[in-house]
Every structure is written in C-alpha cells, then in structure tokens.
Design a protein around this motif. Sequence first.
Motif, PDB file in Angstrom:
ATOM      1  N   PHE A 186      21.634 -40.611  55.100  1.00  0.00           N
ATOM      2  CA  PHE A 186      22.483 -41.419  55.979  1.00  0.00           C
ATOM      3  C   PHE A 186      21.571 -42.372  56.729  1.00  0.00           C
ATOM      4  O   PHE A 186      20.833 -41.962  57.630  1.00  0.00           O
ATOM      5  N   ALA A 221      25.248 -45.437  57.542  1.00  0.00           N
ATOM      6  CA  ALA A 221      25.905 -44.606  58.552  1.00  0.00           C
ATOM      7  C   ALA A 221      25.973 -45.244  59.938  1.00  0.00           C
ATOM      8  O   ALA A 221      26.985 -45.173  60.614  1.00  0.00           O
ATOM      9  N   THR A 231      30.731 -40.873  58.159  1.00  0.00           N
ATOM     10  CA  THR A 231      29.973 -40.962  56.907  1.00  0.00           C
ATOM     11  C   THR A 231      30.032 -39.643  56.148  1.00  0.00           C
ATOM     12  O   THR A 231      30.028 -39.640  54.905  1.00  0.00           O
ATOM     13  N   THR A 247      19.188 -37.561  57.699  1.00  0.00           N
ATOM     14  CA  THR A 247      19.778 -38.648  58.470  1.00  0.00           C
ATOM     15  C   THR A 247      18.728 -39.454  59.229  1.00  0.00           C
ATOM     16  O   THR A 247      17.632 -38.973  59.512  1.00  0.00           O
TER      17      THR A 247
END
Length: 349
Positions: A186, A221, A231, A247
């Motif tokens: 992400f 994201a 997301t 992430t």
Amino acid sequence: MTRLKDIAAKTGVSVVTVSKALRDAPDVSPPVKTRIQLLAQQLGYIPDSSAQVLRTRRTKLLGVAVPSLSNPILSRIVTAIEERSFELGFQVLVAQTLDIPEREETCIRRFLSRRVDGLFVLPAYRLGTEARIYQELAAGRVPIVLLGHAAPFCNQFISIETDDLPASHAATQHLLKLGHKRIAYFTGPSVTPWTQERLEGYRRALRAANLEVDDKLIFQAGRTIEDGSKTALQMINESCDATAVQTVNDFVAVGCGEELLKQGLKIPEDISIAGFGNIVLSQYFRVPLTTVNQPKLRLGVAAMEAMQRLLLGKPAEGKRLAAELVVRASTGIASATNPLTRLKAGLEK
C-alpha cells in the motif's frame, strides 16, 4: 519595568557595566557580575529583545514549517528541535503548511518578516523541478535545513532524513523470510520522495529474492487510517492473492488491519501486516504492528546540530539516519491457503 539605569543606580556602577555583566562579558570582574545579576533577578529585570536585535542583528528566533503537528513523527522531531533550541536561548515559531504549496510559501514569508535566524522546512512536495519560494530562499542569507528528503525544487539545501529505502527493504525481507511470496504494498502519495524510496525498497527486496514485481499487488493508498481501510476493501474486491501487506506508514497499516479484522480475518494467522514509522499507536493496536522505527528524536537533534553550524557560518552536511525493523505480533508464517480469495468467495455467497 526595571531598566538598566535602575540597576546601575542601586549597584553604583555605570549602565555600560550593567549591560556587560548581564551579557556575561569577560571584562567585568566575577564579584561585580554576580552582584549585578542577582540584583537584576530580584528586581525582575527583563532584557529588551528589540534592543538586542539592533545590537546583534540576531532575533534568536527559528522558524519551523511542517505539514501538520498532528503527525506523531513530526511532533517528535519538532519537540527535539524545540528542546535543543531552548537550551541555546532560541525561541521556535511553528507553522503548519497542510502540504499546500501556496500556504507553505505564506508561512515561510511570515517567518522571514519576523527576521528569523534560521528555517526548518519539511517541503510541500510538487511535481515541478522549480519553486519560486525556494529560489528566493537560496538567494537569501537565512540558513535552511530540510526536515525530509530533498526534491529537485529544493535540493540546494541540506536535508536531515530517514534512510527509507533500506528500511523498507528490511521490512519486505522480513516478510519473505516468513514464507510470504505474494506481498501486497500500500503506497503513499506518488509525488513524495519518501513514498518513492519505500516503494523502491520493497521492489528491490522482491528482485533480490528472484520474485517478479507484480503491479497488481501495488495499491495507491494515501497516508491516513481511512485510506488504509478503503484500500483493504479494494484489495479484497480485486481478489488479490496476497498473504501479507506492507504499507507506506503505520496509519495506513492500522486502517488496513482494522478492516481485515472487521471482515473476519485473523492477523497474522490469515494475513500479515507491516507498517512504517513506529508511532505509539502501532504498539497498542489490537494486534501490535511489526513496523520500521524512524529515529524521530535523533532526526530533530541532527537537524538542530546542522542549524547550529550554519548559524556560525560553518559548513554543514545533510544526514540520512538508519531506521530499524521492530518485529511484533502482526507478522507470522505465511498462510498455506489464500485468505483474501477465500474471504471474497464468502462475501459473494
């Protein structure tokens, strides 16, 4: 208000001697200096800052322009700068740019109108290679230290930043060692250098493990908890076969984790999650997050050390500080089945 001549009258010395004693000048004897300083304290004497500015051409003010103090990473960096500035007799003025270039320019101009001695700026990143305000700053004499990665429009200034690429690389390696071969990523705002470096660290780790970088596993994201949640739903709806999610920051990781837990998945039994930043929330999330610890206080200290050198007219160098992986409960051995595909099938029944 007590004046210098009031202290001079009571101590029997000249106004010049009082002024020197209060500035701790070496040509005033220690006994006289101590007597004057104690009396000034007793009388509640407050130095006239405007007079000091005229005499020294220094305001003892430092400006700090950052996107938002609600960001726990930035608040810790600013805290470190303020603490060291206080020790050195500086006052720190803080402005929030909200990542808006026009607002950032206004904040900087307001600092300059206050005649700040130096500026700390975390740039509002742009796509362009030039920005008028940074060109003006480069032509001026106010020392500038960037609190983050330099971009083409501001690379003439030194920067103090986290070495994001190897840190992100280490997070991906950690997931690979746990048996994850399909790792979703992400990512954050594409215009920011830190987003680009963290994504590149992920890509390099996959390539080093002889795994193909699948663009279907890379999701745009953003940077907030809400972005992470949205997301995660997108990832489920696209029948993604990832067994782990990495992430761009901890907020996105928390949002992703919260949504996956809400959908009935277990972390890390079904799917692993790794963040970046090591904000306090990451440790106290329902499943404590594996993340990368950014050296927040050390970044602030390093920025202030660089500023001190610049204020003295000495050369200063930018620094990239290493970040360390912090392994917690949110990452585990890769699931033998495809948890997201299984979840998608269940939602469609």
